[in-house]
Design an enzyme around this catalytic site. Structure first.
Site, short mmCIF file in Angstrom:
data_model
loop_
_atom_site.label_atom_id
_atom_site.label_comp_id
_atom_site.label_asym_id
_atom_site.label_seq_id
_atom_site.Cartn_x
_atom_site.Cartn_y
_atom_site.Cartn_z
N MET A 60 -70.58 27.85 15.48
CA MET A 60 -71.44 28.67 16.34
C MET A 60 -72.04 29.87 15.62
O MET A 60 -72.98 30.48 16.13
CB MET A 60 -70.65 29.18 17.54
N TYR A 61 -71.54 30.25 14.45
CA TYR A 61 -72.06 31.43 13.77
C TYR A 61 -73.51 31.18 13.35
O TYR A 61 -73.78 30.34 12.49
CB TYR A 61 -71.21 31.79 12.56
N SER A 62 -74.42 31.90 13.98
CA SER A 62 -75.86 31.71 13.77
C SER A 62 -76.23 30.24 13.94
O SER A 62 -77.12 29.73 13.26
CB SER A 62 -76.28 32.22 12.38
N TYR A 63 -75.55 29.58 14.86
CA TYR A 63 -75.81 28.18 15.21
C TYR A 63 -75.93 27.28 13.97
O TYR A 63 -76.90 26.54 13.82
CB TYR A 63 -77.04 28.08 16.11
N LYS A 88 -64.73 26.22 12.74
CA LYS A 88 -64.21 26.18 14.10
C LYS A 88 -65.11 25.37 15.03
O LYS A 88 -66.28 25.14 14.73
CB LYS A 88 -64.06 27.60 14.66
#
Length: 345
Positions: A60-63, A88
């Site tokens: 999910m970090y910066s998609y 993750k």
């Protein structure tokens, strides 16, 4: 660099991890304060040159952009078998059905997408970012077990939850003979010590290593109290950061400054060295935006906090609400609504 074993595994990791949430192309969702690839690559390279081999990211970090930047940098600057990569799964990656969560479908889809973005055939630790209350635990745990048995992950990890939930998960894994969580990534620092009550003792007893997120309390522990919102992240985190930390933390921040001044070191070094006093803490996750922040993290490994200094740092702490086990937005809103004065934060 003095490497340590990750919990009861044979895996060697640096006692500092680089948090790659800091790196992500602007315009690829959140966070707005992330560094683009040109700015992030030199920092990843410097971390490697300092001996750090432990890197943490998430789908999910910066998609996905964080995984892409980290994967390309590690491919260019390191041997794959010498670095430890964690990522993750859990949060929303796309709209519509099956775009989030920990169903078997989501887990199997997201591990493939993460490996593609990272440019590798396996991750070293595959973590659940939070629990998914809409999916049976058994379904999630068996899917994760199959990810390990397929060779796409070497180990499994978890992130913030209540201790009773983690105990239940470990029991189910043992009962079914499934691959076990070897790490717990949780929120722990001098301003947030609620994990000392149950989660950290549980992890110590079970041989689970902890990786600490926000070890410097979003930068608050690295600067004087009157500069708590000086960083771009602190200024944009808004109510979420205010929910985690309060103005009552000023005395702790003052003590950190006093110890740092007496030792002739930075506040960040003191805060990170204090974490290392707890043997269940394997590595703080440092979201470094500068070379100096990486150097401070490495320098903290040579700083031993005395018992007297620890007493000074710990004495002003007061209990506060524990948000570790929050796994969905509705639950978070319900808890926030019950906090006196929260609306005024």
């Amino acid at each position: 660099m003095r490497y340590i074993k990750l919990g009861r595994t044979g895996l060697d990791v640096s006692p500092v991890a680089i948090g790659a949430m800091t790196y992500g192309e602007p315009g690829r969702g959140h966070p707005v304060w992330s560094l683009d690839e040109e700015a992030g690559r030199p920092l990843i390279r410097h971390a490697l040159e300092a001996g750090i081999n432990f890197f943490d990211t998430a789908n999910m970090y910066s998609y996905g952009s964080s995984e892409e930047i980290l994967g390309r940098a590690l491919k260019d600057y390191a041997r794959r078998d010498e670095v430890v990569i964690t990522t993750k799964v859990r949060h929303t990656m796309r709209p519509g059905p099956n775009g989030k969560g920990l169903s078997r479908k989501a887990v199997m889809t997201e591990i493939e997408d993460s490996l593609r973005r990272l440019g590798t055939d396996h991750v070293d630790v595959y973590m659940i970012h939070r629990l998914d209350n809409a999916t049976p635990l058994e379904e999630t745990l068996e899917a994760l077990h199959d990810v390990v048995k397929s060779g796409k992950a070497r180990y499994l990890g978890a992130s913030s939850m209540h201790a009773w939930q983690f105990a239940k998960v470990l029991h189910l894994q043992e009962r079914h003979g499934w691959a076990r969580f070897v790490t717990m990534q949780d929120h722990y620092n001098l301003l947030a010590r609620e994990e000392e009550r149950e989660m950290l003792p549980l992890c110590a007893d079970e041989g689970v290593a902890t990786m600490v997120w926000s070890p410097l309390a979003r930068g608050r522990l690295a600067r004087p109290a009157d500069q708590a919102h000086a960083t771009e992240r602190a200024a944009t985190d808004g109510a979420y950061a205010d929910m985690l930390y309060t103005d009552d933390d000023r005395q702790i921040l003052d003590e950190v400054g006093a110890v740092a001044d007496a030792r002739g070191v930075t506040r960040a070094q003191v805060a990170l060295a204090w974490l290392r006093r707890n043997p269940v803490v394997a590595a703080p996750i440092v979201g470094a935006r500068t070379i100096q922040q990486i150097d401070d993290a490495v320098a903290s490994l040579d700083l031993d906090i005395t018992d007297e200094e620890a007493r000074r740092l710990e004495a002003p702490y007061t209990p506060r609400h524990d948000f570790q086990g929050i796994s969905d937005e509705r639950e978070l809103e319900r808890i926030k609504a019950g906090i006196p004065g929260y609306a005024n934060l």
